[in-house]
Design a protein around this motif. Structure first.
Motif, short mmCIF file in Angstrom:
data_model
loop_
_atom_site.label_atom_id
_atom_site.label_comp_id
_atom_site.label_asym_id
_atom_site.label_seq_id
_atom_site.Cartn_x
_atom_site.Cartn_y
_atom_site.Cartn_z
N LYS A 48 44.58 24.67 30.80
CA LYS A 48 45.68 25.51 30.32
C LYS A 48 45.45 26.94 30.81
O LYS A 48 44.32 27.43 30.83
CB LYS A 48 45.75 25.48 28.80
N TYR A 49 46.57 27.57 31.18
CA TYR A 49 46.55 28.94 31.70
C TYR A 49 47.65 29.75 31.04
O TYR A 49 48.60 29.21 30.48
CB TYR A 49 46.80 28.94 33.21
N ARG A 50 47.52 31.06 31.18
CA ARG A 50 48.60 31.98 30.83
C ARG A 50 48.74 32.98 31.96
O ARG A 50 47.76 33.30 32.66
CB ARG A 50 48.35 32.69 29.50
N LEU A 51 49.94 33.44 32.17
CA LEU A 51 50.17 34.43 33.22
C LEU A 51 49.43 35.71 32.87
O LEU A 51 49.52 36.22 31.76
CB LEU A 51 51.66 34.72 33.38
N ALA A 52 48.66 36.21 33.81
CA ALA A 52 47.91 37.45 33.62
C ALA A 52 47.32 37.84 34.96
O ALA A 52 47.13 37.01 35.85
CB ALA A 52 46.80 37.27 32.59
N GLN A 53 47.01 39.11 35.08
CA GLN A 53 46.35 39.58 36.29
C GLN A 53 44.88 39.16 36.24
O GLN A 53 44.22 39.26 35.20
CB GLN A 53 46.45 41.09 36.39
N ILE A 54 44.37 38.70 37.36
CA ILE A 54 42.98 38.27 37.45
C ILE A 54 42.10 39.50 37.64
O ILE A 54 42.36 40.33 38.51
CB ILE A 54 42.78 37.30 38.64
N ASP A 55 41.07 39.61 36.82
CA ASP A 55 40.08 40.67 37.02
C ASP A 55 39.08 40.20 38.05
O ASP A 55 38.44 39.16 37.89
CB ASP A 55 39.35 40.99 35.71
N ILE A 56 38.95 40.97 39.11
CA ILE A 56 38.02 40.63 40.18
C ILE A 56 36.95 41.70 40.21
O ILE A 56 37.25 42.89 40.36
CB ILE A 56 38.74 40.53 41.54
N ALA A 57 35.71 41.28 40.07
CA ALA A 57 34.58 42.21 40.12
C ALA A 57 34.35 42.61 41.58
O ALA A 57 34.29 41.76 42.47
CB ALA A 57 33.33 41.58 39.53
N VAL A 58 34.22 43.90 41.82
CA VAL A 58 33.99 44.41 43.16
C VAL A 58 32.64 45.10 43.18
O VAL A 58 32.35 45.94 42.31
CB VAL A 58 35.10 45.41 43.58
N ALA A 59 31.82 44.75 44.14
CA ALA A 59 30.49 45.37 44.25
C ALA A 59 30.65 46.85 44.56
O ALA A 59 31.41 47.24 45.45
CB ALA A 59 29.67 44.69 45.33
N GLU A 60 29.91 47.68 43.83
CA GLU A 60 29.95 49.11 44.09
C GLU A 60 28.78 49.54 44.97
O GLU A 60 28.80 50.61 45.55
CB GLU A 60 29.94 49.88 42.77
N GLN A 61 27.77 48.70 45.05
CA GLN A 61 26.61 49.03 45.84
C GLN A 61 26.01 47.75 46.40
O GLN A 61 25.94 46.73 45.72
CB GLN A 61 25.57 49.74 44.96
N VAL A 62 25.58 47.80 47.66
CA VAL A 62 24.91 46.67 48.29
C VAL A 62 23.45 47.03 48.42
O VAL A 62 23.09 48.07 48.97
CB VAL A 62 25.52 46.38 49.68
N SER A 63 22.58 46.16 47.88
CA SER A 63 21.15 46.47 47.88
C SER A 63 20.44 45.94 49.12
O SER A 63 19.45 46.50 49.54
CB SER A 63 20.48 45.93 46.62
N GLU A 64 20.94 44.88 49.72
CA GLU A 64 20.27 44.32 50.87
C GLU A 64 21.28 43.60 51.75
O GLU A 64 22.13 42.86 51.28
CB GLU A 64 19.19 43.33 50.41
N VAL A 65 21.17 43.82 53.05
CA VAL A 65 22.01 43.14 54.01
C VAL A 65 21.10 42.30 54.89
O VAL A 65 20.12 42.80 55.45
CB VAL A 65 22.81 44.14 54.88
#
Length: 158
Positions: free
Chosen positions: A135-152
């Motif tokens: 079951k779902y309801r219409l809503a905007q999806i919260d997407i976590a965005v990385a603010e810092q990259v520690s290792e590439v």
């Protein structure tokens, strides 16, 4: 559910117009399409479909001698630049404008503006939408965005 872009633009325009004039502004979707580009976005959220549509912003008896038509055009363009960030990537057409002068003080002004946005839903046991045994309801999806990259790590295939 988060308001659609045309509803957000309408709300913004209402903040710019004098209170006595606000009831003369109407906005509606005039045409749209349900595009089956839905996908899973997060573990608990999905895009159901994409929704390209046109909306008309109709200013009845617009007092063009009291409220600058140039200001009105600028408010719309500034809002689009700040809030509809994918317009140029999606190659949406420029807003179209029609004016019909009623008399020496008022006019009917209509803007036709294209929008394109995903319609999203999040998992909710009390939701009114059933899809894939969930079951779902219409809503905007919260997407976590990385603010810092520690290792590439660079992986090279041989």
């Amino acid at each position: 559910m988060k308001k659609l872009l045309y509803q957000q633009l309408t709300d913004f325009l209402l903040t710019k117009l004098p209170l006595a004039y606000q009831a003369k502004l109407t906005s509606n979707i005039t045409q749209g399409e349900i595009v089956n580009n839905g996908r899973n976005v997060t573990e608990k959220g999905i895009e159901l479909f994409h929704f390209p549509y046109s909306a008309v912003f109709y200013f009845d008896e617009f007092p063009y001698r009291e409220i600058s038509t140039a200001d009105l055009m600028a408010w719309i363009q500034i809002w689009l630049l700040e809030n509809d960030l994918n317009r140029s990537d999606l190659e949406l057409s420029n807003p179209k404008m029609e004016i019909e002068i009623l008399d020496d003080a008022t006019a009917i002004i209509a803007f036709d503006i294209e929008f394109y946005e995903p319609i999203e839903a999040i998992e909710d046991v009390n939701g009114n939408l059933e899809f894939g045994n969930k079951k779902y309801r219409l809503a905007q999806i919260d997407i976590a965005v990385a603010e810092q990259v520690s290792e590439v790590v660079n992986v090279v295939d041989d």
